[in-house]
Design a protein around this motif. Structure first.
Motif, PDB file in Angstrom:
ATOM      1  N   GLY A 141       0.932  -1.342  -0.129  1.00 42.79           N
ATOM      2  CA  GLY A 141       0.006  -0.026   0.019  1.00 42.79           C
ATOM      3  C   GLY A 141       0.726   1.318  -0.052  1.00 42.79           C
ATOM      4  N   ALA A 142       1.877   1.224   0.857  1.00 45.26           N
ATOM      5  CA  ALA A 142       2.869   2.441   0.931  1.00 45.26           C
ATOM      6  C   ALA A 142       3.493   2.677  -0.583  1.00 45.26           C
ATOM      7  N   THR A 143       3.847   1.656  -1.282  1.00 50.64           N
ATOM      8  CA  THR A 143       4.610   1.774  -2.555  1.00 50.64           C
ATOM      9  C   THR A 143       3.641   2.612  -3.570  1.00 50.64           C
ATOM     10  N   VAL A 144       2.422   2.486  -3.443  1.00 50.74           N
ATOM     11  CA  VAL A 144       1.280   3.020  -4.340  1.00 50.74           C
ATOM     12  C   VAL A 144       0.745   4.355  -3.898  1.00 50.74           C
ATOM     13  N   VAL A 145       0.579   4.456  -2.589  1.00 45.22           N
ATOM     14  CA  VAL A 145      -0.219   5.765  -1.862  1.00 45.22           C
ATOM     15  C   VAL A 145       0.703   6.835  -1.688  1.00 45.22           C
ATOM     16  N   VAL A 146       1.926   6.402  -1.408  1.00 47.83           N
ATOM     17  CA  VAL A 146       2.928   7.458  -0.784  1.00 47.83           C
ATOM     18  C   VAL A 146       3.258   8.376  -2.079  1.00 47.83           C
ATOM     19  N   PRO A 147       3.768   7.704  -3.278  1.00 49.76           N
ATOM     20  CA  PRO A 147       3.970   8.580  -4.539  1.00 49.76           C
ATOM     21  C   PRO A 147       2.922   9.283  -5.133  1.00 49.76           C
ATOM     22  N   LEU A 148       1.472   8.622  -4.842  1.00 49.43           N
ATOM     23  CA  LEU A 148       0.425   9.421  -5.417  1.00 49.43           C
ATOM     24  C   LEU A 148       0.250  10.522  -4.583  1.00 49.43           C
ATOM     25  N   TYR A 149       0.355  10.482  -2.952  1.00 44.41           N
ATOM     26  CA  TYR A 149      -0.136  11.514  -2.328  1.00 44.41           C
ATOM     27  C   TYR A 149       0.956  12.563  -2.458  1.00 44.41           C
ATOM     28  N   LEU A 150       2.278  12.188  -2.536  1.00 41.53           N
ATOM     29  CA  LEU A 150       3.249  13.382  -2.602  1.00 41.53           C
ATOM     30  C   LEU A 150       3.236  14.050  -3.883  1.00 41.53           C
ATOM     31  N   GLY A 151       2.793  13.269  -5.034  1.00 45.28           N
ATOM     32  CA  GLY A 151       2.490  14.165  -6.202  1.00 45.28           C
ATOM     33  C   GLY A 151       1.015  14.775  -6.353  1.00 45.28           C
ATOM     34  N   GLU A 152       0.150  14.554  -5.488  1.00 47.72           N
ATOM     35  CA  GLU A 152      -0.960  15.284  -5.452  1.00 47.72           C
ATOM     36  C   GLU A 152      -0.970  16.471  -4.583  1.00 47.72           C
ATOM     37  N   VAL A 153      -0.300  16.267  -3.454  1.00 50.95           N
ATOM     38  CA  VAL A 153       0.252  17.832  -2.688  1.00 50.95           C
ATOM     39  C   VAL A 153       1.093  18.667  -3.193  1.00 50.95           C
ATOM     40  N   SER A 154       2.118  18.375  -4.024  1.00 50.80           N
ATOM     41  CA  SER A 154       3.250  19.242  -4.355  1.00 50.80           C
ATOM     42  C   SER A 154       2.842  19.661  -5.672  1.00 50.80           C
ATOM     43  N   PRO A 155       3.235  21.116  -6.054  1.00 50.66           N
ATOM     44  CA  PRO A 155       3.253  21.575  -7.207  1.00 50.66           C
ATOM     45  C   PRO A 155       3.960  20.716  -8.208  1.00 50.66           C
ATOM     46  N   ALA A 156       3.552  20.942  -9.573  1.00 57.66           N
ATOM     47  CA  ALA A 156       4.362  20.267 -10.688  1.00 57.66           C
ATOM     48  C   ALA A 156       5.721  19.937 -10.493  1.00 57.66           C
ATOM     49  N   HIS A 157       6.358  21.107 -10.398  1.00 61.07           N
ATOM     50  CA  HIS A 157       7.881  21.327 -10.639  1.00 61.07           C
ATOM     51  C   HIS A 157       8.606  20.709  -9.361  1.00 61.07           C
ATOM     52  N   LEU A 158       7.779  20.279  -8.209  1.00 60.27           N
ATOM     53  CA  LEU A 158       8.453  19.523  -7.180  1.00 60.27           C
ATOM     54  C   LEU A 158       8.426  18.194  -7.263  1.00 60.27           C
ATOM     55  N   ARG A 159       7.545  17.758  -7.947  1.00 72.72           N
ATOM     56  CA  ARG A 159       7.131  16.251  -7.879  1.00 72.72           C
ATOM     57  C   ARG A 159       8.301  15.471  -7.973  1.00 72.72           C
ATOM     58  N   GLY A 160       9.335  15.829  -9.142  1.00 67.60           N
ATOM     59  CA  GLY A 160      10.454  14.773  -9.121  1.00 67.60           C
ATOM     60  C   GLY A 160      11.334  14.923  -7.817  1.00 67.60           C
ATOM     61  N   MET A 161      11.458  16.281  -7.185  1.00 69.98           N
ATOM     62  CA  MET A 161      12.317  16.281  -6.196  1.00 69.98           C
ATOM     63  C   MET A 161      11.797  15.448  -5.069  1.00 69.98           C
ATOM     64  N   LEU A 162      10.428  15.704  -4.901  1.00 66.25           N
ATOM     65  CA  LEU A 162       9.804  14.643  -3.818  1.00 66.25           C
ATOM     66  C   LEU A 162       9.749  13.091  -4.056  1.00 66.25           C
ATOM     67  N   GLY A 163       9.794  12.778  -5.553  1.00 67.04           N
ATOM     68  CA  GLY A 163      10.157  11.373  -5.669  1.00 67.04           C
ATOM     69  C   GLY A 163      11.509  10.993  -5.419  1.00 67.04           C
ATOM     70  N   THR A 164      12.341  11.915  -5.525  1.00 67.44           N
ATOM     71  CA  THR A 164      13.775  11.659  -5.216  1.00 67.44           C
ATOM     72  C   THR A 164      13.790  11.325  -3.562  1.00 67.44           C
ATOM     73  N   LEU A 165      12.913  12.075  -2.769  1.00 66.33           N
ATOM     74  CA  LEU A 165      13.184  12.027  -1.427  1.00 66.33           C
ATOM     75  C   LEU A 165      12.631  10.544  -1.043  1.00 66.33           C
ATOM     76  N   ASN A 166      11.414  10.378  -1.789  1.00 66.92           N
ATOM     77  CA  ASN A 166      10.677   8.919  -1.554  1.00 66.92           C
ATOM     78  C   ASN A 166      11.675   7.835  -1.844  1.00 66.92           C
ATOM     79  N   GLN A 167      12.286   7.949  -3.018  1.00 64.31           N
ATOM     80  CA  GLN A 167      13.359   6.805  -3.176  1.00 64.31           C
ATOM     81  C   GLN A 167      14.561   6.762  -2.213  1.00 64.31           C
ATOM     82  N   LEU A 168      14.824   7.978  -1.777  1.00 65.31           N
ATOM     83  CA  LEU A 168      15.996   7.964  -0.796  1.00 65.31           C
ATOM     84  C   LEU A 168      15.795   7.719   0.584  1.00 65.31           C
ATOM     85  N   MET A 169      14.489   7.897   0.890  1.00 60.54           N
ATOM     86  CA  MET A 169      14.005   7.384   2.364  1.00 60.54           C
ATOM     87  C   MET A 169      13.903   5.734   2.179  1.00 60.54           C
ATOM     88  N   MET A 170      13.547   5.222   0.989  1.00 57.99           N
ATOM     89  CA  MET A 170      13.315   3.600   1.156  1.00 57.99           C
ATOM     90  C   MET A 170      14.624   3.223   1.301  1.00 57.99           C
TER      91      MET A 170
END
Length: 643
Positions: A266-295
């Motif tokens: 569930g986390a692998t699906v909803v966390v990237p989804l949530y981060l993508g929805e709450v962040s502006p478009a230009h920050l989605r890649g950065m938050l995606g990197t943080l998601n990968q880094l936290m893993m």
């Protein structure tokens, strides 16, 4: 030149340009007449706001893709981005209808055109956004920890469970116990079956409950799973010489691993989804990197805690397995910081709550121009998703007499459709598209094949079994420990490097180079273990395994997860990605379950089958995988043959 994603200080919005700058020319969405305005002037700035609002009516939603949506151009690489936080997804901008990398932006502005379209300046993360992201990323930390916590403490855990690799007879003879390897393999791989279940059910539940509510209940599941795993030490067992398996302990540990797997899926699906929805478009890649880094940080922490000098002992391993309960409780305690996704409210039709949540996340006033533009884009995307869902249902109903009962029985199954678009479409629409559309068929073929390649490469066998495998092939405890630390430390570093390289070198180049380097490292490891009596073996073992993991982190790991969001056409992007990730979990289960049996049969040559798969994968990628670097999703769709 439409330029988006220029980071500014998070505590304030970009100030209007000074009067000395040339005036900007916002383009009318219904015609191409430029509207002259100087945004340094307050009155002109308000007039620009009113002008944009007038051209953003719902009647304009069906206009051509080249028109403006809010402050975003539909030919922009940021306007077409999915609501998903994935590394490498947003580091693109548009200049004179050409998509370029942010890293090479300055090289593309040597000549300025006479007429400019709006330059939208968007700030960095606000404090509320940081707070929401950090709380959500605790789920990813727990996922990474659970994904790698069975490697370094394997020896004491197997002894406590009564399933050691070998036993000592009363005569002093060491007897191997391959059946115990099968039990241990299933204990590890049952985690993937749980993740597959969580992966495929989380999308529908997150739509029904909301992203925040789902993540909080998922934390409860993380806590329960951790407690079950830790409590596997409690049942009493009588073990003589290591011969007797302790079924009660094994059963409890399997149950805990299954529950933890559900939470991780569930986390692998909803966390990237949530981060993508709450962040502006230009920050989605950065938050995606943080998601990968936290893993990968979670994986590193699990390997460290499992060392004999820490919790990898007969008395310490239950505490190690219980460790994810701490971030789970912390996430529940910090839930006031976790704001609900405004996009979820928009999908539910609650525009007022969507605006309220977005205003809180951006830490700006409701009348802020960028907030209003983002709201418009959000409502427009939700409307398109709803229209697409309605049209799909209508098409499904009109064709119901000709559809097979097999396909009809699956029309209500939840796919991972909201992972990218936030809508839930019948699963049959994907398979109808696969059968009727060459572009969708090609995207499905490429993405699923690359997912299989990623897991069949043996990467998770390195993370889950490196200690057991190396000890069985003559390596010392010190060498196995050094390799575990080195490969996970390398994994953290390459996660950062890969994001920087993805737009410099391109997806295809990184994928090909990664697969080739992994094959070479696997072959070097096999050669090294075939000469286990040589003094240079420990050094080459470290080099080969660290090289194997490092090569994966630079290319095959992130590129495989990014390709589905770029290759599938918009209408099939969600369901196609969901199917591709389901294939990933199934392949991971299969390769994990058979590895110890494979190692017993092949000995030091256990990684040779993975080397063969990697060589075949290199040929496949060279022939079939296209380059998506620096291309908008619309361009990629055209190249894939979407009409």
């Amino acid at each position: 030149a439409a330029v988006e994603g220029i980071a500014l200080p998070s505590h304030r919005r970009a100030a209007p340009p000074s009067p000395s700058h040339r005036p900007l020319r916002p383009m009318n969405r219904t015609n191409s007449t430029p509207v002259e305005m100087n945004l340094a002037s307050t009155s002109d700035y308000r007039r620009y706001d009113e002008h944009m609002r007038k051209t953003q009516s719902h009647a304009d939603l069906g206009s051509s893709h080249s028109s403006l949506v809010g402050g975003f151009s539909r030919t922009s690489s940021l306007a077409d981005l999915a609501y998903l936080a994935v590394p490498g997804l947003t580091s693109r901008v548009v200049h004179n209808n050409s998509v370029v990398s942010l890293a090479n932006l300055s090289d593309n502005f040597t000549e300025m055109p006479e007429h400019e379209s709006p330059i939208v300046l968007q700030g960095g993360p606000s404090r509320p956004l940081w707070g929401s992201a950090i709380v959500a990323l605790l789920s990813t930390l727990m996922y990474g920890y659970n994904n790698a916590n069975m490697n370094t403490p394997a020896k004491p855990m197997r002894a406590a469970l009564g399933i050691p690799t070998s036993a000592l007879t009363p005569d002093g003879v060491v007897v191997p116990l391959p059946s115990n390897d099968m039990i241990w393999s299933f204990i590890i791989s049952i985690f993937m079956l749980g993740a597959l279940l969580g992966c495929n059910s989380s999308s529908q539940l997150a739509d029904r409950w909301g992203r925040k509510t789902f993540l909080l209940w998922n934390s409860v599941i993380f806590f329960v799973g951790a407690m079950l795993e830790a409590s596997s030490c409690l049942p009493e067992c009588q073990m003589v010489g290591g011969w007797n398996v302790c079924p009660n302990r094994v059963a409890v540990l399997m149950g805990g691993r299954l529950v933890s797997g559900i939470a991780c899926g569930g986390a692998t699906v909803v966390v990237p989804l949530y981060l993508g929805e709450v962040s502006p478009a230009h920050l989605r890649g950065m938050l995606g990197t943080l998601n990968q880094l936290m893993m990968v940080i979670g994986m590193f922490a699990a390997q460290l805690f499992g060392l004999p000098s820490m919790l990898g002992t007969m008395s310490g391993w239950p505490w190690m397995l219980a460790s994810p309960s701490a971030p789970a409780l912390l996430q529940l305690l910090l839930q006031p910081m976790l704001l609900e996704s405004p996009r979820w409210y928009a999908i539910m039709g609650n525009d007022l709550m969507a605006e309220e949540m977005l205003v809180q996340l951006r830490d700006r006033s409701p009348d802020d121009l960028e907030v209003q533009e983002e709201l418009f884009c959000m409502f427009a995307a939700a409307k398109r998703a709803d229209d697409l869902q309605q049209s799909t249902r209508s098409a499904s109903f009109s064709r119901s007499n000709s559809m097979s009962s097999f396909a009809s029985s699956r029309s209500n199954l939840p796919g991972l459709d909201d992972v990218l678009s936030g809508s839930v479409k019948p699963a049959t629409s994907l398979w109808r598209s696969v059968s009727s559309s060459p572009a969708v068929r090609k995207a499905m073929f490429i993405t699923t094949a690359v997912m299989v390649l990623q897991q069949a490469s043996g990467i998770n066998n390195a993370f889950n079994f490196s200690t057991s495998f190396l000890l069985k092939n003559g390596m010392s405890d010190e060498t196995a420990t050094a390799i575990a630390i080195a490969m996970n430390g390398c994994n953290v570093l390459v996660t950062i490097v890969s994001v920087l390289l993805m737009d410099h070198a391109g997806r295809r180049v990184l994928l090909l180079g990664s697969v080739a380097a992994m094959a070479l490292s696997g072959a070097l490891l096999t050669f090294t273990l075939d000469h286990a009596d040589q003094p240079w073996v420990p050094v080459l073992c470290v080099v080969s395994i660290v090289g194997f993991v490092g090569a994966f982190g630079i290319g095959l790991g992130p590129v495989a997860c990014l390709l589905p969001s770029e290759l599938f056409p918009a209408a099939q992007r969600a369901s196609g990605s969901g199917f591709a990730f389901s294939v990933l979990w199934i392949t991971q289960f299969a390769t994990t379950f058979v590895f110890l049996l494979q190692a017993n049969a092949l000995g030091p040559n256990a990684f040779l089958p993975h080397v063969v798969v990697l060589l075949l994968g290199f040929v496949f990628a060279y022939i079939h995988v296209p380059e998506t670097r620096g291309k908008s999703l619309e361009q990629i769709e055209k190249e894939m043959g979407v009409e």
